[in-house]
Scaffold this active site. Structure first.
Site, PDB file in Angstrom:
ATOM      1  N   PRO A 109       0.812  -1.225   0.000  1.00  6.78           N
ATOM      2  CA  PRO A 109       0.000   0.000   0.000  1.00  6.78           C
ATOM      3  C   PRO A 109       0.839   1.266   0.000  1.00  6.78           C
ATOM      4  O   PRO A 109       1.945   1.306   0.546  1.00  6.78           O
ATOM      5  CB  PRO A 109      -0.801  -0.123   1.303  1.00  6.78           C
ATOM      6  CG  PRO A 109      -0.813  -1.572   1.615  1.00  6.78           C
ATOM      7  CD  PRO A 109       0.498  -2.100   1.128  1.00  6.78           C
ATOM      8  N   GLU A 110       0.295   2.297  -0.633  1.00 10.16           N
ATOM      9  CA  GLU A 110       0.945   3.607  -0.619  1.00 10.16           C
ATOM     10  C   GLU A 110       0.701   4.283   0.724  1.00 10.16           C
ATOM     11  O   GLU A 110      -0.190   3.911   1.493  1.00 10.16           O
ATOM     12  CB  GLU A 110       0.361   4.470  -1.739  1.00 10.16           C
ATOM     13  CG  GLU A 110       0.348   3.829  -3.105  1.00 10.16           C
ATOM     14  CD  GLU A 110       1.699   3.835  -3.804  1.00 10.16           C
ATOM     15  OE1 GLU A 110       2.515   4.731  -3.526  1.00 10.16           O
ATOM     16  OE2 GLU A 110       1.927   2.935  -4.631  1.00 10.16           O
TER      17      GLU A 110
ATOM     18  N   LYS B 206       4.366   4.045   6.034  1.00  7.66           N
ATOM     19  CA  LYS B 206       3.520   2.872   5.829  1.00  7.66           C
ATOM     20  C   LYS B 206       3.322   2.076   7.116  1.00  7.66           C
ATOM     21  O   LYS B 206       2.866   0.932   7.079  1.00  7.66           O
ATOM     22  CB  LYS B 206       4.135   1.993   4.744  1.00  7.66           C
ATOM     23  CG  LYS B 206       4.250   2.722   3.399  1.00  7.66           C
ATOM     24  CD  LYS B 206       4.790   1.827   2.321  1.00  7.66           C
ATOM     25  CE  LYS B 206       4.906   2.589   0.996  1.00  7.66           C
ATOM     26  NZ  LYS B 206       5.352   1.704  -0.110  1.00  7.66           N
TER      27      LYS B 206
ATOM     28  N   ARG C  43      10.340  -4.171  -8.779  1.00  5.00           N
ATOM     29  CA  ARG C  43       8.966  -3.708  -8.939  1.00  5.00           C
ATOM     30  C   ARG C  43       8.694  -3.447 -10.416  1.00  5.00           C
ATOM     31  O   ARG C  43       9.538  -2.910 -11.137  1.00  5.00           O
ATOM     32  CB  ARG C  43       8.736  -2.418  -8.150  1.00  5.00           C
ATOM     33  CG  ARG C  43       8.862  -2.570  -6.639  1.00  5.00           C
ATOM     34  CD  ARG C  43       7.717  -3.382  -6.059  1.00  5.00           C
ATOM     35  NE  ARG C  43       7.811  -3.500  -4.603  1.00  5.00           N
ATOM     36  CZ  ARG C  43       8.424  -4.499  -3.976  1.00  5.00           C
ATOM     37  NH1 ARG C  43       9.016  -5.459  -4.676  1.00  5.00           N
ATOM     38  NH2 ARG C  43       8.454  -4.532  -2.655  1.00  5.00           N
TER      39      ARG C  43
END
Length: 275
Positions: free
Chosen positions: A2-3, A51, A252
């Site tokens: 998640p951002e 995060k 990524r």
């Protein structure tokens, strides 16, 4: 993963549901925490740092959680059926009015609130810190420029530089800067613009589940390049390219427009940068 804005919104919702309320049920189903029962404790606050999430209690302790790739917190009214299997629940915090269930929380730790910095003190400035100031900007810029030999996309993802950017915003920041994600940080013409843009994009989406970098919320219109491999660039019509950036478990998927984002790019065969 998640951002930072997703974690920020999670903290906001948990804070609204739990803060100031007594826990009637406080189960921790993590192997290292099963002996702890938080029932009887009052939730004082829920805070996000990059995060990371900290749920603070009135006994001077905090419950730290990190969502990683598949973790999440859900809110229910007592008695409502859960949307995920009970065996995936790692934390259950229930008040008279709401139940917060943390699913698949691989990172869970109960620690003194005064020691939260042990888990997040290494991070760069939190881009969604409500106390953000010029000093935060200067520190993020200092850490960014210190990574001069690293690729821009990797520097944006480095939480020790500035906390909160995930793969979505990494790709979108690079596009909006007009730079290839494989551009070296020392070759970025305006590093301060990268810091400012990353913070602006996170702020824009901090209080809603939808994440838009284009200004549009319609399905399929929210992003410039992220998750749009093979589609036409919204600006120039060139097909968006994809490649992995980073090594091993840190690799990524990356999306970019070779026309709007000139500069180094990977070869499909080796993944090495070419000019």
């Amino acid at each position: 993963m998640p951002e930072g804005d997703t974690v920020h919104l999670t903290a906001k919702r948990l804070r609204a549901a739990l803060s100031g309320h007594l826990l009637l049920r406080g189960e921790l189903r993590h192997p290292q925490l099963v002996e702890h029962d938080l029932a009887g404790r009052t939730v004082l606050d829920v805070r996000s740092v990059g995060k990371h999430l900290f749920t603070r209690f009135d006994d001077g302790r905090s419950l730290h959680s990190h969502l990683r790739l598949d973790g999440s917190w859900h809110l229910y009214r007592p008695g409502m059926p859960w949307q995920r299997p009970a065996h995936q629940a790692r934390a259950v915090l229930e008040t008279a009015e709401r139940t917060a269930v943390g699913f698949l929380l691989h990172d869970l730790e109960l620690l003194p609130t005064a020691e939260e910095s042990r888990l997040v003190g290494h991070l760069g400035p939190d881009l969604l810190d409500p106390a953000w100031s010029d000093d935060h900007t200067a520190e993020a810029l200092r850490r960014f420029t210190a990574r001069g030999a690293s690729e821009l996309g990797l520097v944006l993802l480095e939480q020790r530089v500035m906390a909160g950017v995930g793969n979505l915003y990494k790709n979108e920041v690079c596009f909006l800067l007009g730079l290839s994600p494989w551009t070296l940080a020392r070759d970025v013409p305006d590093p301060a613009a990268a810091v400012t843009l990353a913070r602006d994009l996170l702020l824009r989406n901090a209080d809603r589940p939808e994440q838009s970098t284009t200004g549009e919320l319609a399905r399929g219109r929210q992003h410039w390049v992220y998750d749009r491999g093979g589609q036409r660039c919204r600006r120039c019509g060139t097909r968006i390219r994809t490649a992995k950036q980073g090594d091993d478990v840190h690799a990524r998927m990356t999306w970019w427009c070779p026309t709007c984002q000139p500069g180094p790019s990977p070869t499909r065969e080796s993944g090495n940068r070419t000019r």
